[in-house]
Design a protein around this motif. Sequence first.
Motif, PDB file in Angstrom:
ATOM      1  N   ARG A  42       0.751  -0.964   0.123  1.00  0.00           N
ATOM      2  CA  ARG A  42      -0.084   0.185  -0.151  1.00  0.00           C
ATOM      3  C   ARG A  42       0.948   1.209  -0.047  1.00  0.00           C
ATOM      4  O   ARG A  42       2.153   1.269   0.458  1.00  0.00           O
ATOM      5  N   LYS A  43       0.111   2.451  -0.435  1.00  0.00           N
ATOM      6  CA  LYS A  43       0.963   3.493  -0.491  1.00  0.00           C
ATOM      7  C   LYS A  43       0.525   4.071   1.024  1.00  0.00           C
ATOM      8  O   LYS A  43      -0.025   3.900   1.770  1.00  0.00           O
ATOM      9  N   ILE A  44       1.590   5.242   1.251  1.00  0.00           N
ATOM     10  CA  ILE A  44       1.296   6.030   2.568  1.00  0.00           C
ATOM     11  C   ILE A  44       1.449   7.387   2.457  1.00  0.00           C
ATOM     12  O   ILE A  44       2.617   7.819   1.603  1.00  0.00           O
ATOM     13  N   ALA A  45       1.080   8.330   3.050  1.00  0.00           N
ATOM     14  CA  ALA A  45       0.944   9.802   3.094  1.00  0.00           C
ATOM     15  C   ALA A  45       1.800  10.128   4.346  1.00  0.00           C
ATOM     16  O   ALA A  45       1.343   9.733   5.515  1.00  0.00           O
TER      17      ALA A  45
ATOM     18  N   TRP B  26       1.837  10.184  -7.869  1.00  0.00           N
ATOM     19  CA  TRP B  26       1.632   9.211  -6.813  1.00  0.00           C
ATOM     20  C   TRP B  26       0.647   8.212  -7.109  1.00  0.00           C
ATOM     21  O   TRP B  26       0.745   7.153  -6.522  1.00  0.00           O
ATOM     22  N   SER B  27      -0.327   8.508  -7.935  1.00  0.00           N
ATOM     23  CA  SER B  27      -1.314   7.405  -8.241  1.00  0.00           C
ATOM     24  C   SER B  27      -0.910   6.146  -9.012  1.00  0.00           C
ATOM     25  O   SER B  27      -1.456   5.302  -9.174  1.00  0.00           O
TER      26      SER B  27
ATOM     27  N   ARG C 186       5.144   4.996  -3.929  1.00  0.00           N
ATOM     28  CA  ARG C 186       4.334   4.640  -2.793  1.00  0.00           C
ATOM     29  C   ARG C 186       4.093   5.502  -1.681  1.00  0.00           C
ATOM     30  O   ARG C 186       3.391   5.493  -0.970  1.00  0.00           O
TER      31      ARG C 186
ATOM     32  N   LEU D  83      -7.245  11.863  -2.467  1.00  0.00           N
ATOM     33  CA  LEU D  83      -6.338  10.944  -1.906  1.00  0.00           C
ATOM     34  C   LEU D  83      -7.211   9.348  -2.129  1.00  0.00           C
ATOM     35  O   LEU D  83      -6.830   8.530  -1.245  1.00  0.00           O
TER      36      LEU D  83
ATOM     37  N   CYS E 279      -5.019   6.071  -1.893  1.00  0.00           N
ATOM     38  CA  CYS E 279      -4.251   5.811  -0.554  1.00  0.00           C
ATOM     39  C   CYS E 279      -5.220   5.540   0.817  1.00  0.00           C
ATOM     40  O   CYS E 279      -6.106   6.178   0.658  1.00  0.00           O
ATOM     41  N   SER E 280      -4.750   4.739   1.448  1.00  0.00           N
ATOM     42  CA  SER E 280      -5.659   4.309   2.845  1.00  0.00           C
ATOM     43  C   SER E 280      -4.686   4.321   3.857  1.00  0.00           C
ATOM     44  O   SER E 280      -5.309   4.115   5.144  1.00  0.00           O
TER      45      SER E 280
END
Length: 228
Positions: free
Chosen positions: A59-62, A112-113, A118, A133, A136-137
């Motif tokens: 998963r991605k992270i912000a 980023w998408s 990531r 966003l 992203c979760s």
Amino acid sequence: YKQTMKEFLDYYADSGADTAMARSANILAFLSKMRHLTGLAKIEPVCEFVEEHIMQTDRKIAVFVHHKDVGAGIKLKLQNMSKEWPAEWGKDILQLTSEMDSQQRDDVLTRWSKPDHRVCVLSTLASGEGLNLQFCSDMIQVERQWNPANEEQVEARFPRPGQTADKINAHYPVAIGTVDEFFSEIVERKREICNSVMTGEAVKWDESSMIRELSEILAQKGGKKWGW
């Protein structure tokens, strides 16, 4: 940080000759400096957390920050760490700052998408209305906000559970023994109170009241750990 805390406690205990307005401004300056120093101290553990997230999930992270140098420090450290990452982890660390115009912001989000990106470091104050966003979760709020509404706006940028993710993971790291733990306690307590009495409408947060309460608690408890 300890030196700044000592200066704050000495100033707070001294009635002095400052006007009420000057005293409030000086107290805010002390709190802001301690908050900034705490943000800088979180850079390394936050980067380690992000690396672990990248290693263990797909998963991605912000990563949301308040101060520019905190964001720059996190991006630089992650960029250096990413040199050792496998290509599939996504080596390019993106950043969205408050200085960017709408086109630049859109360009960062578009990149980023994509699957090969990531991590993105974002300014909390530049991440409110209009930011989508949905891809992203997971998020980290590195530095708490004087106005919790800014944090709530950031959380609202993510998909509601069940849309594109089964849950949203929001992490709020706390530096124990600093202004951070008391600040976090105040914010979460007030959020709980508001959630229990409100029916979904927007809450108008009183920043001056929170700052005053925080300064009083610090004056009473100094650098002690959790405990109310």
